[in-house]
Design a protein around this motif. Structure first.
Motif, PDB file in Angstrom:
ATOM      1  N   ARG A 123       0.856  -1.186   0.000  1.00 33.42           N
ATOM      2  CA  ARG A 123       0.000   0.000   0.000  1.00 33.42           C
ATOM      3  C   ARG A 123       0.889   1.233   0.000  1.00 33.42           C
ATOM      4  N   PHE A 129      -4.078   5.256  11.543  1.00 30.64           N
ATOM      5  CA  PHE A 129      -5.064   4.539  10.744  1.00 30.64           C
ATOM      6  C   PHE A 129      -6.472   4.786  11.261  1.00 30.64           C
ATOM      7  N   ARG A 145     -10.547   3.301  10.428  1.00 23.91           N
ATOM      8  CA  ARG A 145     -11.311   2.314   9.674  1.00 23.91           C
ATOM      9  C   ARG A 145     -12.713   2.821   9.379  1.00 23.91           C
ATOM     10  N   GLN A 150     -11.849 -11.260   4.616  1.00 21.39           N
ATOM     11  CA  GLN A 150     -11.481  -9.902   5.028  1.00 21.39           C
ATOM     12  C   GLN A 150     -11.583  -9.808   6.538  1.00 21.39           C
ATOM     13  N   GLU A 151     -10.694  -8.988   7.114  1.00 16.24           N
ATOM     14  CA  GLU A 151     -10.704  -8.756   8.552  1.00 16.24           C
ATOM     15  C   GLU A 151     -11.342  -7.390   8.803  1.00 16.24           C
ATOM     16  N   HIS A 152     -12.176  -7.295   9.842  1.00 19.03           N
ATOM     17  CA  HIS A 152     -12.887  -6.033  10.071  1.00 19.03           C
ATOM     18  C   HIS A 152     -11.933  -4.873  10.321  1.00 19.03           C
ATOM     19  N   GLY A 153     -10.895  -5.130  11.105  1.00 17.36           N
ATOM     20  CA  GLY A 153      -9.877  -4.098  11.299  1.00 17.36           C
ATOM     21  C   GLY A 153     -10.319  -2.874  12.056  1.00 17.36           C
ATOM     22  N   PHE A 164     -18.455  -3.104  12.751  1.00 23.09           N
ATOM     23  CA  PHE A 164     -18.668  -3.589  11.386  1.00 23.09           C
ATOM     24  C   PHE A 164     -19.107  -5.050  11.368  1.00 23.09           C
ATOM     25  N   GLU A 174      -6.643  -5.931   0.827  1.00 20.91           N
ATOM     26  CA  GLU A 174      -6.703  -6.782   2.016  1.00 20.91           C
ATOM     27  C   GLU A 174      -6.951  -8.247   1.707  1.00 20.91           C
ATOM     28  N   TYR A 219      -1.192  -7.318   6.863  1.00 19.35           N
ATOM     29  CA  TYR A 219      -2.568  -7.235   6.413  1.00 19.35           C
ATOM     30  C   TYR A 219      -2.753  -5.762   6.067  1.00 19.35           C
ATOM     31  N   LEU A 243      -4.313  -2.921   5.703  1.00 16.23           N
ATOM     32  CA  LEU A 243      -5.396  -1.987   5.981  1.00 16.23           C
ATOM     33  C   LEU A 243      -5.078  -0.673   5.263  1.00 16.23           C
TER      34      LEU A 243
END
Lengths: 278, 188, 761
Positions: free
Chosen positions: A181, B138, B140, C183-186, C241, C669, C686, C688
């Motif tokens: 990323r 970060f 989300r 996928q991981e919620h993160g 989520f 991801e 991972y 994110l």
């Protein structure tokens, strides 16, 4: 775990030499991860060397410069008296928070193949001065790294200086990396190029790539193809093809070996063109 | 000696603070557990998410990676030290609320501190500078767009505030000058 | 009130709980401290499948600072959790290990460090079994059964019309198989609970969660006590989520059991690695789509097979499977439709609720396939979608029709209008490839066929004219509290700062089911509105008496009761409220909003399933670097049919955040498993999305009011995920000329595919 703050190199060496398994720590950014992952045994003693004045900053030496290993990555990233590839490598590390704590010495001694100051230091043919209670020795960067996360540092030994010769301070250099990323990305591959140019001709070339082998790799075949070439109209393709043949990437959780092989060429192309001033 | 503690003295949110702690304790735990400053959050414990960002001598660092020993004699600011003593929010906090840059709020303390550190050094940051400064924080929930706008807005607000202060100072100077001239006339 | 201008609803307002968040004062579950509090840490399995011969906690028990080590047998109740009966998931495994990371013991100690150290000393005597790690292995003939019922968690069928006939009449058929990964919620806040026993024998559990009543039920059952003796309080929750409720029942129950045993408060707060490994993921999928159409683009039939990898336990698989079943055909008129949707067990971390709930996976598959159909027929991708798009009165995949609020065409038109005004994308210049992708989606609002759709809300006005609101649904960051406050402020004329929305506490609100499926605004908001309307009657009635007029001449606004015919004639609401109290008017109301029942045929899934759908169209432009595979998103338009935007600021946040969530699924991801073990359980490996990876999302809305939502609103928390993911995939396909059949379409995958294509010449 015991924790001692050292104020001089002697004090640090005394502490490190005195207890088996003791480790130096500077910023601690890699150590925390290693311990969290359970990859390293908890050391009985941590010796904090971050505050030792002799390990800070950059000073001129008779034949170049000496960088204190406890100099933060943030400082390396913004200094104007260091080769571009090293500053660019430092800027690519982590995040502002990490760069404010992490040190160049820590990045070097952690010896992760994807360490972003490593391929620049190898390309610049840096020399590492290691000290212990029994004396000092100097090891060229290329010989310092012996495997992923493995160096020649012995028990009780501390990195006290990173030397770069004047010859490598002159010239032009550049660094590129790519990750999964755009932000706070671990390098899937990184590349550093240093060139000595004279009258539009490449007199000397150093090319080092990280994360395509167990240690940062000098690509001597690629280097040889660059020497003597004119910068104007430089055909990089043969150089990149040679480079692709010299690397030995693996597939891991970060990238496949195929991707690494393909992307190394792109990174080298960009670094080469920038170093050549094209 | 195992579990040996030491007195660590540092300035926390402007106050001289002294606390007994193991040197290898994480600054994050020292702040949260020993000082009750729970605004600094743990999101990953590895310096990968920025939720634990604090300012150490004005520079953002991850408190989860920082050993307590390193706080000795330093200046620390956590989110609790940002708003005024009277509860007034600072420009970054106001902007985050106004722009909708807060959703669950867990990343917010770290974001606010990183933004403040940026604006202190670079009062007129462009978007790449904002991105770089917040690249270790970060989120989300928001998708980041409103966070960037909040930092831009805070920068503008700070400039407008500075402009207002300058204009006010100018007005004060002119008034003082007028008073002096009046006094001069009176005495001559 | 209809026809009047709205003053608060529809305004961009600041979150009502924003100040405590922006100052760091808000206490999340891991911030709460109670006298005598101790810490729990789980010992976890390190193999994906095994029979347990014994678990030895003796070394852990003797470790420094340890007070207690629990095994499954120490749990007073059944030691089981789950979403849908029969529950199949133990809290602490006792007989079988089904995934790496499964909890086998809980160690409780004076510090988290001590508990963590001791947990490593727990020894499990195991007989490893050959793990089942893929959908194919799970379905193979003679495969070992992960659960007594076998390896199929659930299977559903949807039958509409006659697919054979539909395919027989087709001019063209486009088929493909599409896959998505886990996928991981993160969420930034890892799961945390704190269980506090009280002297009266009750147990209070503070939890980071979405569904406090769901927690209460399981905690009480496992503690072996009546539900009424357990109180669950939702702490400020740092994102969810869909990812916290399973785990919250697990650690909530464990903390409660330990707290009861020790008679001390117990905190369990997960580390990030535990959160990724030990809590539910998004189902991975493999979806085969075949679409039959006429030359002019009219869709005649679709035949779709959905396979979902649900990991070790059922969790929400039954609901995700049905949701995928119902949504995979897309927002189109499909007269003949056959869908089979199956979820299987594997020996991996279990999958469950995750923002979108089967719709992002389905939309990627369906919209990739529709895109391929458009290409094959030479029809513009938006035009093809518009031609087939549902309208009010059309029968959807389940044969359900809606008289209004079917806004898919409006969203397509809105996107088309913007597209028409855009400069053309640059041509490919060797290094850079440009592409544009569009996607259409629908997302059913509220529980629909998945369960009871009831929400309770209370509104209480004090004598000083301030209001207290309680809703059974939670704010997990999405701004639900603010929406509730706006509705009450609008109806009662009480200024927003004087409206307080309390945190969700199972003691003081009606069981309102889980905060899922974007139902907060729609069903939750409706309940709040109903309660506020009742209290309004009292205030208006009292004010009318004070003005000596009839009720309809009184309005409530800006803190006053006002005469509609003379705005200068006004009485402060505090005076009205005081008078109302002393006169005997009720100033509190508890209302109950129940969504219309779903009723459908379980063999064919034809009938009424969702009270409403949210429709959307996304457009996304990309620039691909053929040298590295890196993708830059140049433009992202996300248009959603939201019925009514109650808080446009919050709504934009949902569209922007949801879109990035979908982009992560599509590009960055992937939870990586090796031999059943997650090998990237951290936020570096991972990937994110960071701020530098964000999308330039422009949120657009169309408002075609939804009759079943307050002010016509429909929730929008989930739909953007599917739209962004599918549009990204189509954009990359357009840019590279290569159709990617698997998400994530990472830089690596793009570069490798470009090189492979080059080789083909």
């Amino acid at each position: 775990m015991e924790y001692r703050v050292a104020t001089t190199v002697e004090e640090a060496l005394e502490a490190l030499g005195g207890r088996d398994g003791s480790r130096p720590v500077a910023g601690g950014t890699d150590l925390a991860v290693v311990l969290a992952d359970g990859l390293g045994a908890v050391p009985p003693l941590l010796v904090d060397v971050a505050g030792i004045p002799a390990l800070q900053g950059v000073r001129r030496t008779a034949d170049g410069i000496a960088i204190g290993p406890a100099t933060t990555i943030a400082e390396i990233a913004t200094r104007s008296d260091l080769p571009a590839c090293l500053c660019q490598g430092a800027r690519a590390i982590g995040s502002p928070q990490i760069r404010n704590l992490a040190t160049i010495g820590g990045n070097v001694c952690n010896a992760s193949p994807c360490g972003d100051t490593l391929s620049p230091l190898v390309a610049l043919e840096a020399a590492f001065v290691l000290a212990s209670r029994s004396g000092t020795r100097t090891v060229p960067a290329e010989l310092f790294f012996v495997g992923p996360k493995k160096t020649v540092l012995g028990p009780g030994e501390l990195l006290v200086e990173i030397r770069i010769a004047s010859a490598r301070l002159a010239g032009r250099s550049a660094f590129r990396m790519i990750g999964k990323r755009n932000g706070q990305a671990i390098s899937q591959v990184n590349a550093a190029v240093w060139l000595a140019l004279e009258g539009g001709v490449i007199r000397e070339a150093r090319v080092a790539v990280g994360s395509v082998a167990p240690v940062p790799l000098r690509l001597k075949g690629a280097e040889a193809l660059l020497v003597g070439k004119t910068v104007r109209g430089l055909d990089v393709e043969p150089v990149l093809a040679r480079a692709a043949a010299e690397i030995a990437p693996i597939s891991d959780v970060r990238a496949s070996l195929e991707y690494r092989r393909l992307v190394t060429g792109s990174l080298l192309r960009d670094a080469l063109l920038e170093a050549a001033g094209i | 000696m195992k579990d040996e503690t030491m007195r660590i003295e540092f300035t926390c949110n402007g106050k001289l603070t002294s606390v007994e702690a193991r040197l290898d304790m994480r600054a994050l735990d020292l702040l949260r557990d020993l000082l009750g400053l729970t605004g600094t959050k743990e999101g990953c414990g590895r310096g990968e998410c920025g939720a634990c960002t604090i300012l150490l001598d004005d520079e953002p660092v991850n408190a989860c990676l920082l050993y307590a020993a390193k706080l000795q004699g330093r200046r620390v600011q956590t989110i609790e030290g940002v708003a005024g003593a009277d509860g007034s929010l600072d420009a970054v906090q106001e902007a985050f609320l106004e722009e909708g840059a807060v959703q669950c709020g867990y990343c917010t303390p770290g974001m606010v501190l990183s933004a403040r550190a940026l604006l202190r050094k670079n009062p007129k940051p462009d978007v790449p500078a904002i991105e770089e400064a917040l690249s270790g924080n970060f989120c989300r929930c928001t998708g980041y767009g409103k966070i960037v706008r909040a930092v831009q807005s805070a920068a503008g607000a700070a400039q407008r505030a500075e402009g207002a202060v300058q204009r006010a100072e100018g007005a004060v100077q002119r008034a003082e000058g007028a008073v002096q001239r009046a006094a001069g006339k009176a005495s001559s | 009130m209809s026809g009047e201008t709205l003053r608060v609803v529809g305004q961009r307002v600041r979150k009502v709980d924003g100040i405590e968040l922006v100052t760091g004062r808000a206490k999340f579950a891991g911030d709460l401290v109670f006298p005598g509090m101790v810490y729990g840490y789980a010992a976890r399995a390190s193999v994906p499948a095994a029979r347990i011969k014994g678990i030895d906690v003796s070394a852990a028990e003797m470790s420094d600072g340890v007070l207690l080590a629990l095994r499954g047998g120490d749990i007073p109740g059944p030691n089981i959790i789950g979403i849908l009966p029969p529950f199949d998931q133990p809290i602490l495994a006792t007989e079988v290990i089904r995934y790496v990371g499964e909890s086998i013991a809980l160690v409780v100690a004076e510090s988290r460090e001590a508990a963590r150290r001791a947990a490593r000393l727990v020894k499990a005597d195991l007989e490893p079994l050959a793990p089942i790690l893929t959908i194919d292995e799970a379905l193979a003939e003679g495969a070992r059964a992960i659960h007594p019922k076998g390896n199929v968690t659930c299977a559903n069928r949807l039958v509409k019309g006659d697919v054979e006939q539909g395919f027989a009449g087709a001019d063209v058929v486009v088929e493909g198989t599409y896959e998505t990964s886990h996928q991981e919620h993160g969420y930034l806040e890892p799961e945390a609970v704190c269980a506090v026993p009280s002297a009266d024998g009750r147990m209070t559990v503070y939890a980071s969660c979405q569904s406090p009543f769901h927690l209460r039920g399981h905690i009480a059952a496992n503690l072996g006590v009546p539900a009424s003796s357990v109180r669950v309080v939702q702490a400020y929750t740092g994102g969810s989520f869909g990812g916290k409720d399973d785990v919250a029942t697990e650690i909530g129950s464990l903390a409660a059991v330990a707290a009861r045993r020790l008679d001390r408060p117990v905190r369990i707060a997960h580390e990030r690695e535990e959160s990724i490994i030990g809590s539910n993921l998004r189902h991975a999928s493999r979806i085969h789509v075949a679409t039959a159409a006429k030359k002019d683009g009219t869709i005649l039939a679709r035949r779709i097979r959905v396979l979902l990898d649900g990991g070790a336990y059922a969790s929400e698989s039954p609901f995700v499977t049905v949701k995928a079943l119902v949504h995979v055909a897309g927002p189109y008129r499909v007269p003949n439709l056959l869908v089979e949707s199956t979820s299987v067990y594997t020996n991996k971390t279990y999958s469950g609720a995750c923002r979108g709930f089967g719709v992002p996976q389905s939309t990627f598959a369906s919209e990739s396939n529709i895109d391929e159909l458009a290409r094959k027929l030479g029809i513009d991708p938006l035009a093809l979608r518009r031609k087939n798009a549902l309208k009010a009165g059309d029968a959807n995949a389940t044969g359900q029709t809606y008289p209004a609020s079917v806004g898919i065409v409006q969203t397509i038109d809105a996107i088309e209008a913007r597209r028409g005004a855009l400069p053309p994308l640059p041509g490919n210049d060797g290094r850079w490839r440009y592409g544009r992708g569009v996607a259409c989606l629908l997302q059913g609002i509220s529980n629909g066929a998945e369960g009871v759709d009831v929400v309770g809300a209370s509104v209480q006005v004090s004598q000083d004219g301030s209001a207290l609101v309680g809703v059974g649904l939670t704010d997990i960051g999405q701004g639900a509290r603010t929406v509730s406050a706006q509705i009450v402020s609008e109806i009662l004329g009480i200024p927003l700062p004087r409206v307080t929305v309390r945190s969700v506490d199972t003691d003081s609100v009606h069981d309102s089911g889980p905060t899922v499926a974007s139902r907060n605004t729609t069903v939750g908001g409706q309940a709040v509105k109903m309660a506020a309307m009742e209290v309004r009657k009292s205030l208006v009635g009292m004010a009318a008496r004070m003005f000596k007029v009839e009720g309809p001449l009184v309005d409530l606004r800006d803190g006053f009761a006002v005469l509609t015919v003379d705005a200068a004639a006004r009485i402060p609401l505090s005076d009205v409220a005081t008078a109302a109290y002393w006169t005997g008017y009720p100033l509190m109301n508890l209302a109950f909003s129940k969504a219309p029942d779903a009723s459908f045929d379980h063999e064919t899934h034809q009938g009424s399933v969702y009270i409403a759908y949210n429709y959307g169209t996304h457009l996304l432009d990309v620039r691909v670097d053929t040298r590295t595979g890196a993708v830059e998103v140049l433009r992202h338009l996300a248009c959603h049919d939201v019925g009514k935007a109650i808080n446009p600021l919050g709504l934009e946040g949902q569209i922007e955040g949801g879109s990035l969530f979908g982009f992560g699924l599509a590009h960055l991801e992937e939870v990586l498993f090796r031999d059943g073990r997650i090998v990237n359980a951290n936020f570096a490996d991972y990937a994110l999305p960071s701020i530098k990876d964000r999308l330039p999302t422009e949120a657009m809305t169309v408002e075609d009011p939804n009759p079943t939502g307050p002010y016509g609103a429909k929730g929008v928390g989930e739909p953007p995920v599917a739209g962004a993911a599918a549009a990204f995939a189509n954009a990359v396909a357009d840019a590279t000329g290569i159709r990617f059949h698997r998400l994530p379409i990472s830089r690596q995958e793009i570069l490798l595919a470009l090189k492979a294509n080059e080789g083909k010449g």
